[in-house]
Design a protein around this motif. Sequence first.
Motif, mmCIF file in Angstrom:
data_model
loop_
_atom_site.group_PDB
_atom_site.id
_atom_site.type_symbol
_atom_site.label_atom_id
_atom_site.label_comp_id
_atom_site.label_asym_id
_atom_site.label_seq_id
_atom_site.Cartn_x
_atom_site.Cartn_y
_atom_site.Cartn_z
ATOM 1 N N SER A 1 0.709 -1.237 0.058
ATOM 2 C CA SER A 1 0.053 0.030 0.031
ATOM 3 C C SER A 1 0.739 1.007 0.128
ATOM 4 O O SER A 1 2.062 1.271 0.298
ATOM 5 N N LYS A 2 0.148 2.244 -0.410
ATOM 6 C CA LYS A 2 0.987 3.471 -0.157
ATOM 7 C C LYS A 2 1.604 3.749 1.286
ATOM 8 O O LYS A 2 2.743 4.450 1.477
ATOM 9 N N ASP B 1 -1.136 -5.623 -5.174
ATOM 10 C CA ASP B 1 -1.555 -4.098 -4.720
ATOM 11 C C ASP B 1 -2.784 -4.314 -3.824
ATOM 12 O O ASP B 1 -3.551 -5.530 -3.995
ATOM 13 N N GLU C 1 -5.262 3.944 -0.732
ATOM 14 C CA GLU C 1 -4.254 3.519 -0.088
ATOM 15 C C GLU C 1 -3.463 2.626 -1.239
ATOM 16 O O GLU C 1 -2.113 2.113 -1.137
ATOM 17 N N GLU D 1 7.171 7.599 -5.807
ATOM 18 C CA GLU D 1 6.764 6.252 -5.253
ATOM 19 C C GLU D 1 6.996 5.065 -6.351
ATOM 20 O O GLU D 1 7.474 3.961 -5.853
ATOM 21 N N ASN E 1 -2.647 5.759 -8.098
ATOM 22 C CA ASN E 1 -2.394 6.709 -7.111
ATOM 23 C C ASN E 1 -0.651 6.794 -6.935
ATOM 24 O O ASN E 1 -0.420 7.654 -6.069
ATOM 25 N N LEU E 2 0.069 6.068 -7.772
ATOM 26 C CA LEU E 2 1.525 6.309 -7.563
ATOM 27 C C LEU E 2 2.298 7.512 -8.139
ATOM 28 O O LEU E 2 1.643 7.950 -9.408
ATOM 29 N N LEU F 1 -1.887 1.189 -4.989
ATOM 30 C CA LEU F 1 -0.885 1.798 -5.846
ATOM 31 C C LEU F 1 -1.606 2.182 -7.135
ATOM 32 O O LEU F 1 -1.194 3.136 -7.737
#
Length: 204
Positions: free
Chosen positions: A87-88, A113, A122, A132, A127-128, A124
């Motif tokens: 996760s992030k 993921d 949260e 990251e 959202n990356l 990826l």
Amino acid sequence: ICIAKAEHRRVAVVTNAMSLDSDLSEKLIAVGIDSIAFSLDGHSQELSEMLRPGTNIPMVAKNIKQFVGLAENAGRPISTAVFTAVSKQSLPGLKELTDLVSTLGVHVLMLSDLNFGHNAGERLWNNLDRAESALLNQAVGNAFSKGLPVLSVRGIEEFGLWKRYKDYLAVPVSQIHDRSQTHSHCLSPWQTIPVDVDGNISIC
């Protein structure tokens, strides 16, 4: 497990390894499990406590090493893997996690993921940012440099995975978080029956 093995089925166990002492390890090996995956999402006690409350990292690491040692002496192949949901939140510590996993003696590290609506913020996928993405590439490269194969979760549905790890390496690394444009259905219900600790069966 005994029932499944009597039906000549391949049996895999997924565990957080918290209760996997030497006695239980020996019993699992004796009844004939074919593979085992250890769920481990964080390298440090602090991060693991956030991601999986109740986790004791030193105990988990000890139990995994102990199981791997017993499995190697079993006289038959038992596939061992660490399964990590990235996760992030956990991504900044992923390189350190690969350092830890590389010392445990498992055959592979499998990265996935997050996949559910409640943790969409949260995951990826979508959202990356560039920094990251670099962290993810660095972590996977670190694992490879230590001789630890890293697999994408896509390999989990493949027949004979334990014989063909190198066919499903996470290269390119982006496959860990990309969503396939062509994979329109799940093969798992025709290949695997997941049974939880209460005996309940899930479809996928």
